[in-house]
Design a protein around this motif. Structure first.
Motif, mmCIF file in Angstrom:
data_model
loop_
_atom_site.group_PDB
_atom_site.id
_atom_site.type_symbol
_atom_site.label_atom_id
_atom_site.label_comp_id
_atom_site.label_asym_id
_atom_site.label_seq_id
_atom_site.Cartn_x
_atom_site.Cartn_y
_atom_site.Cartn_z
ATOM 1 N N VAL A 43 -1.359 -11.707 -18.112
ATOM 2 C CA VAL A 43 -2.733 -12.559 -18.523
ATOM 3 C C VAL A 43 -3.503 -11.494 -19.426
ATOM 4 N N LEU A 44 -3.863 -12.037 -20.820
ATOM 5 C CA LEU A 44 -4.810 -11.502 -21.654
ATOM 6 C C LEU A 44 -6.246 -12.211 -21.137
ATOM 7 N N ALA A 45 -7.125 -11.669 -20.604
ATOM 8 C CA ALA A 45 -8.469 -11.913 -20.173
ATOM 9 C C ALA A 45 -9.061 -11.638 -21.265
ATOM 10 N N VAL A 46 -9.906 -12.451 -22.138
ATOM 11 C CA VAL A 46 -10.489 -12.111 -23.194
ATOM 12 C C VAL A 46 -11.553 -13.183 -23.615
ATOM 13 N N ARG A 47 -12.566 -12.627 -24.306
ATOM 14 C CA ARG A 47 -13.806 -13.342 -24.720
ATOM 15 C C ARG A 47 -13.399 -14.248 -25.853
#
Length: 300
Positions: A43-47
């Protein structure tokens, strides 16, 4: 025979779920790419969700994108709720995102930007997701610190948000020292549970976008020297990957490049400053972080 730990040493990650903050670029992207290539669901947790999707399209494997703005506790809580709803178990939480040497700014909640993003945002996210890791054998929380934790670094409890005076370098040092203190205190609290461990890592001096806030007068000469002083992001990501996947890792350890002054090289076990091991300060920082974020951990 070489003893250098490389991407080839990452064990099979099939069946494991990894949440990585700041994973659309730089170290986070390389960490995500290598874990996905070894079979992890990442999971790429990004702004920036659109940039996250573009990054995900460049990675082979099971990759999804989660909106997360560490400068907003509301966003952190929302992201954690969505991750909890979609992931009954998490094997790896990698607190990678960060900002460095920014002009004085504040987060949505009024925290100094570097302390709020690098430490408090990750503190809150970890606390809100920890019960998804605790039941999972071999689960880990990996937090990315920096050699900057040694430079002008102290936890300024009398002015945590740098309201009286501001130093870009000092504020970064405080935030990265806080990352290590958080890891060590978290490990002490996790030890009685026997499943999840907390580990720290640092990339040395990696050539990434993290340096974008360094003043131009300094950044120019640094760019000229970059080939001599820095390593590529894929090398800078290896300490994090070793901390996250090496079966020999134990809780409370710290990994970084093994070269001279830990600037470049393959990942090895390294040491942190004496200040980072001050348990009274670690515990006080934990209490203050709970008060500032409103997040308590599901640990006795």
């Amino acid at each position: 025979m070489s003893t250098s730990w490389t991407q080839q040493d990452i064990p099979d990650q099939r069946g494991r779920t990894a949440v990585i903050t700041g994973a659309n670029t730089g170290l986070g992207f390389e960490t995500a790419r290598m874990l996905a290539e070894r079979g992890a669901s990442v999971v790429l947790a990004v702004r920036n969700v659109e940039k996250g999707r573009q990054a995900a399209a460049r990675i082979s494997g099971d990759v999804t994108v989660q909106a997360l703005d560490l400068t907003s506790l509301e966003s952190v809580r929302s992201a954690a709720a969505e991750l909890r709803a979609t992931h009954p178990r998490i094997d790896l939480l990698i607190n990678n995102a960060g900002v460095m040497h920014t002009p004085r700014q504040t987060t949505a909640d009024g925290f100094e930007l570097q302390f709020g993003t690098n430490h408090l945002g990750h503190f809150a996210l970890t606390g809100l997701l920890l019960d998804r890791l605790l039941p999972v054998p071999g689960s880990r929380v990996v937090t990315v610190s920096s050699t900057g934790h040694r430079i002008q670094a102290a936890i300024h409890f009398d002015d945590l948000q740098w309201e009286r005076s501001y130093s870009r370098v000092g504020a970064y040092g405080q935030a990265k020292l806080a990352n290590l203190m958080f890891t060590y205190e978290l490990q002490r609290r996790l030890a009685q549970h026997g499943t999840t461990i907390a580990v720290a890592a640092h990339p040395g001096v990696a050539n990434t976008e993290l340096a974008r806030s360094i003043p131009a007068a300094i950044r120019g000469p640094l760019n000229l020297l970059a080939p001599l002083l820095t390593q590529k992001p894929e090398m800078g990501a290896l300490p994090t990957l070793r901390a996250a996947t090496d079966p020999a890792v134990i809780g409370g350890q710290y990994y970084g490049p093994g070269g001279r002054r830990e600037i470049r090289g393959y990942p090895e076990l390294v040491s942190s400053s004496p200040e980072s091991h001050d348990q009274a300060t670690q515990q006080r920082l934990w209490t203050v972080s709970e008060e500032l974020t409103g997040v308590t951990f599901p640990l006795t």
